[in-house]
Design an enzyme around this catalytic site. Sequence first.
Site, PDB file in Angstrom:
ATOM      1  N   CYS A 106      37.491  59.232  38.485  1.00 11.04           N
ATOM      2  CA  CYS A 106      36.270  58.932  37.602  1.00 11.04           C
ATOM      3  C   CYS A 106      36.132  59.282  36.198  1.00 11.04           C
ATOM      4  O   CYS A 106      36.261  60.678  36.054  1.00 11.04           O
ATOM      5  CB  CYS A 106      35.201  59.777  38.299  1.00 11.04           C
ATOM      6  SG  CYS A 106      33.533  59.841  37.682  1.00 11.04           S
ATOM      7  N   CYS A 115      33.617  61.523  34.750  1.00 14.90           N
ATOM      8  CA  CYS A 115      33.706  62.868  35.335  1.00 14.90           C
ATOM      9  C   CYS A 115      34.674  63.699  34.545  1.00 14.90           C
ATOM     10  O   CYS A 115      34.590  64.937  34.217  1.00 14.90           O
ATOM     11  CB  CYS A 115      34.258  63.043  36.641  1.00 14.90           C
ATOM     12  SG  CYS A 115      33.400  62.194  38.030  1.00 14.90           S
TER      13      CYS A 115
END
Length: 270
Positions: A30, A33
């Site tokens: 991600c 993230c």
Amino acid sequence: MAYEISDFQKEVIEHSFKLPVLVDFWAEWCGPCRMLAPTLERLAEKHKGKWALAKVNTDVHQHVAEQYSISSIPAVKLFVGGDVVDEFVGALPESQIELWLKKAIPSKNRGQVKAAAQLFEKGKMAEAQKILEPILKEEPDNTEATVVLAQTVLYTNPKKAQEIVRNIEADSEFYQQAESIREFGRLFEIAEDIDTLPNGIGKKDYVAAINSLKKHDFDSALQKFVEVIRNDRYYDDDGARKACIAIFKYLGETHDITMKHRKIFNRALY
């Protein structure tokens, strides 16, 4: 990785009874993230002792991600006392997260503030003030304590009460209570010089309602303000409607007097 958990129950749920825990649900693949992670870690160091950061890799801890319905990452959840009390999704900028934290992280003095509020409800104003004043020296942005303190002086020093809540704005969860304090203060100032009020068929009931309010006779005040709404709807710039709403917010929506007059008020308006 720093902050990465191995035992969710122990490191998040149990620990959140001692200190709020901010949980970052993330995964290696991600991109957002990876953008958010250093921001959260920087904030965790900045606010060390106020809350703890825990990172949960959703690929490793799939059962935890399922338990908390994680469908999009990064997802950030704040745990207090074992429960999620607030959350956001996405890689927000640091300034926005700071604002969110300011509202979301509970005060360590919340128990004392609740105790002061209970003293206020019992009419023990001086005792409540002794609790609240040192809290506000330590936490000047504690809006709950600010509102309760303003309530304790509202009837003895309405100008001071208005000044205390001056900086509570619409984005605060205590804005409605602050607005009720400001409206009460305005009405109490009018009571000191009723000649400032315009003439009109609603004036007599309006003044009588304010006097009832000053005596803590909320039942009578609401009856008279509703009469003004019925007979002279926009007297004092719609003052009777504003006064009724202020009383409802001051007492709370579940108070017996609020519940008694809400429907009558609504019918008078419409």
